[in-house]
Write a protein that holds these residues in place. Structure first.
Motif, short mmCIF file in Angstrom:
data_model
loop_
_atom_site.label_atom_id
_atom_site.label_comp_id
_atom_site.label_asym_id
_atom_site.label_seq_id
_atom_site.Cartn_x
_atom_site.Cartn_y
_atom_site.Cartn_z
N ASP A 128 4.42 4.03 5.70
CA ASP A 128 5.46 3.78 6.88
C ASP A 128 5.31 4.93 7.80
O ASP A 128 4.75 5.89 7.88
N LYS A 129 6.09 4.65 9.00
CA LYS A 129 6.12 5.48 10.12
C LYS A 129 6.56 6.67 9.67
O LYS A 129 7.60 6.71 9.25
N GLY A 130 6.04 7.94 10.02
CA GLY A 130 6.62 9.23 9.89
C GLY A 130 6.20 9.66 8.38
O GLY A 130 6.45 11.00 8.16
N GLN A 131 5.61 8.93 7.50
CA GLN A 131 5.25 9.50 6.26
C GLN A 131 4.30 10.52 6.19
O GLN A 131 3.45 10.45 7.03
N ARG A 163 -0.33 1.46 1.29
CA ARG A 163 0.51 1.05 2.62
C ARG A 163 1.49 2.43 2.86
O ARG A 163 2.09 2.76 2.17
N ALA A 197 1.99 9.61 9.80
CA ALA A 197 1.57 8.42 10.11
C ALA A 197 2.44 7.90 11.41
O ALA A 197 3.63 8.15 11.47
N PRO A 198 1.69 7.52 12.44
CA PRO A 198 2.40 7.25 13.85
C PRO A 198 3.07 6.02 13.85
O PRO A 198 3.90 5.76 14.60
N GLU A 199 2.77 4.88 12.76
CA GLU A 199 3.43 3.70 12.67
C GLU A 199 2.87 3.28 11.30
O GLU A 199 2.12 3.71 10.47
N GLY A 200 3.69 2.33 10.69
CA GLY A 200 3.58 1.39 9.61
C GLY A 200 2.12 0.89 9.68
O GLY A 200 1.78 0.29 10.63
N THR A 232 -6.36 2.71 14.30
CA THR A 232 -6.20 4.15 14.74
C THR A 232 -6.62 5.31 13.90
O THR A 232 -6.57 5.19 12.59
N ALA A 238 -2.84 -0.89 11.61
CA ALA A 238 -1.53 -0.90 12.12
C ALA A 238 -0.99 -2.56 11.54
O ALA A 238 -1.92 -3.42 11.49
N ASP A 239 0.27 -2.49 11.19
CA ASP A 239 0.66 -4.03 10.75
C ASP A 239 0.69 -4.70 12.16
O ASP A 239 0.86 -4.27 13.07
#
Length: 377
Positions: free
Chosen positions: A80-83, A78, A170-173, A58, A198-199
C-alpha cells in the motif's frame, strides 16, 4: 327537427367510431447506403510475442547510501502507499543529525550574543558615547551571526532528511515485481532495490520489426491472446512506439494498451501474443458521413444494420485521426458489420431500413463479405 339532430349526431358518432378502428399504415423501410468498414484488403496479420506489464513501473531506491539493514517485503507481494519496504542502518545519519543539532545550538547562542551587543551599542550610540562606525561593525556582526544560524538550521534539516531517507516507503499501491538487493548488502544512493508495478492499467510489451515499422502507428487496433487462454482474444491498441530501434536486436519496443474490460483477465508477467493487421489499408475505416454524435459528450457513434431484422442500432466507436474522406476506427466495429455510410442524421434507433449499395441495388445482409464488398464499391 329534434329527430334530424339526433340522426345527424348518430351518423357523426358512427363515423368517428369507424375512424378510431382504422389501423395505422405501416411505415415503409427506408433505403440506406451501407458499407463494410474499409481497409481490409491486402492485409497481413502478424503475431508478436509479448509480456503483460504494468503501465507504470517504478524503480525504487534509497536517496542515500548505506548498509541495507532489513527488507520488509519480497517479490510478488502487494503493498500500500506509504508502507515500509526496506531500512538502512541509520547510525551514521543519526550521528550527523546530532552534530548538526549541536552546530545549530552554537550558532543560535552566537546570534543571541550578537543581538544583545547590537542593542547595547545602539543605546550607547544614541547617547553619543560610541562612534557610528562602531555601531556599524556591531550591525554587520549581527547579520553575520544571523547568517550562521540560518546555515546551521539548514544543515540540521538536511541531516534529519538524510536520516529519514534511510527508510524506503512505497510511493503508491501496487505489486512488487522484482527485488534487486539483499539484507546486509551495502547499496549506493539511487541503486534499485525493488521494482514496483503500480495498480491500474496493464499493457503488453512487444518488439516490432525494423523492416515493417512504417506499417504500425500509435492508436492502431490490435488483438491480444494470452497463452493460457487460447482462442480468446482481448481488444487493445498500440499506445507507444519507441523513437529508435534497439542497437542490438534492431527492433522497436512498443506498448499495447488493453481495453478496460480486459484488465480483470490478465496478470503481471503473463505471456501473450499480439495480433496486428498491417500492410496496405491495414486499419478499418468508415466514411466521414457515417460518423454521428454519440450518447455521451465527445463520443462518436455509427449506425449499424442488424442483419437479423434489418433494423438500425447505434454503435459507439473509438476513432483515430480524421482523414479527408474517411476516419480510422480503432474500436467498436467488426469487419463484417454493415455501417450506414450517409444520411445518419435522419435515422433513429430501431428503425427498419433496406440496405442498398452505391448503385441503389438491394443488398442481402447475410451474403458473404467478399461478394458484398464488391457490390458496395
Amino acid at each position: 327537427m329534434n329527430n334530424l339532430r339526433w340522426i345527424g349526431g348518430s351518423v357523426l358518432l358512427a363515423v368517428l367510431a369507424a375512424c378510431g378502428k382504422t389501423e395505422p399504415t405501416p411505415v415503409p423501410a427506408m433505403p440506406v447506403l451501407v458499407v463494410h468498414p474499409g481497409g481490409n484488403d491486402d492485409v497481413t496479420v502478424s503475431a508478436y510475442p509479448g509480456e503483460v506489464r504494468a503501465r507504470e513501473e517504478t524503480a525504487l531506491s534509497f536517496r542515500v547510501g548505506g548498509k541495507l539493514l532489513r527488507r520488509e517485503v519480497d517479490a510478488g507481494q502487494r503493498v500500500d502507499k506509504g508502507q515500509l519496504l526496506a531500512q538502512l542502518d541509520v547510525a551514521d545519519y543519526s550521528l550527523q543529525a546530532r552534530a548538526a543539532q549541536a552546530q545549530y545550538a552554537a550558532a543560535e547562542a552566537d546570534l543571541v550574543r550578537a543581538r544583545d551587543e547590537h542593542k547595547r551599542y545602539q543605546a550607547l550610540a544614541s547617547q553619543q558615547l560610541v562612534s557610528q562606525s562602531a555601531l556599524d561593525a556591531q550591525t554587520a556582526a549581527l547579520k553575520a551571526a544571523q547568517g550562521q544560524a540560518d546555515a546551521a538550521r539548514a544543515n540540521l534539516d538536511v541531516a534529519r532528511n538524510q536520516a529519514a531517507y534511510s527508510r524506503l516507503l512505497a510511493p503508491e499501491g501496487g505489486l512488487i515485481a522484482s527485488r534487486e538487493a539483499e539484507a546486509g548488502q551495502v547499496v549506493a544512493a539511487g541503486q534499485t532495490i525493488y521494482t514496483l508495478a503500480a495498480d491500474g492499467a496493464r499493457e503488453v510489451a512487444i518488439a516490432l520489426p525494423e523492416s515493417a515499422i512504417r506499417d504500425f502507428s500509435v492508436g492502431q487496433a490490435v488483438e491480444v491472446e494470452l497463452w493460457n487462454q487460447q482462442g480468446k482474444r482481448l481488444g487493445g491498441s498500440i499506445r507507444e512506439i519507441a523513437a529508435a530501434a534497439d542497437p542490438q536486436a534492431r527492433t522497436y519496443a512498443a506498448r499495447v494498451s488493453l481495453a478496460a474490460d480486459a484488465l480483470d483477465a490478465v496478470e503481471l508477467g503473463q505471456s501473450a501474443r499480439v495480433f496486428i493487421a498491417h500492410g496496405k489499408n491495414g486499419a478499418m475505416s468508415v466514411p466521414l458521413a457515417a460518423v454521428q454524435v454519440g450518447k455521451q459528450p465527445q463520443q462518436a457513434s455509427v449506425w449499424v444494420v442488424n442483419p437479423a431484422d434489418g433494423k438500425l442500432q447505434a454503435r459507439a466507436v473509438t476513432l483515430g485521426t480524421y482523414g479527408p474522406e474517411s476516419v480510422p476506427v480503432l474500436q467498436g466495429l467488426k469487419a463484417e458489420d454493415w455501417v450506414v455510410a450517409a444520411g445518419g442524421h435522419l435515422l433513429r434507433e430501431g428503425q427498419p431500413v433496406t440496405a442498398v449499395d452505391r448503385s441503389n441495388r438491394p443488398i442481402e445482409l447475410g451474403a458473404p463479405k467478399k461478394a458484398a464488398s464488391e457490390g458496395s464499391r
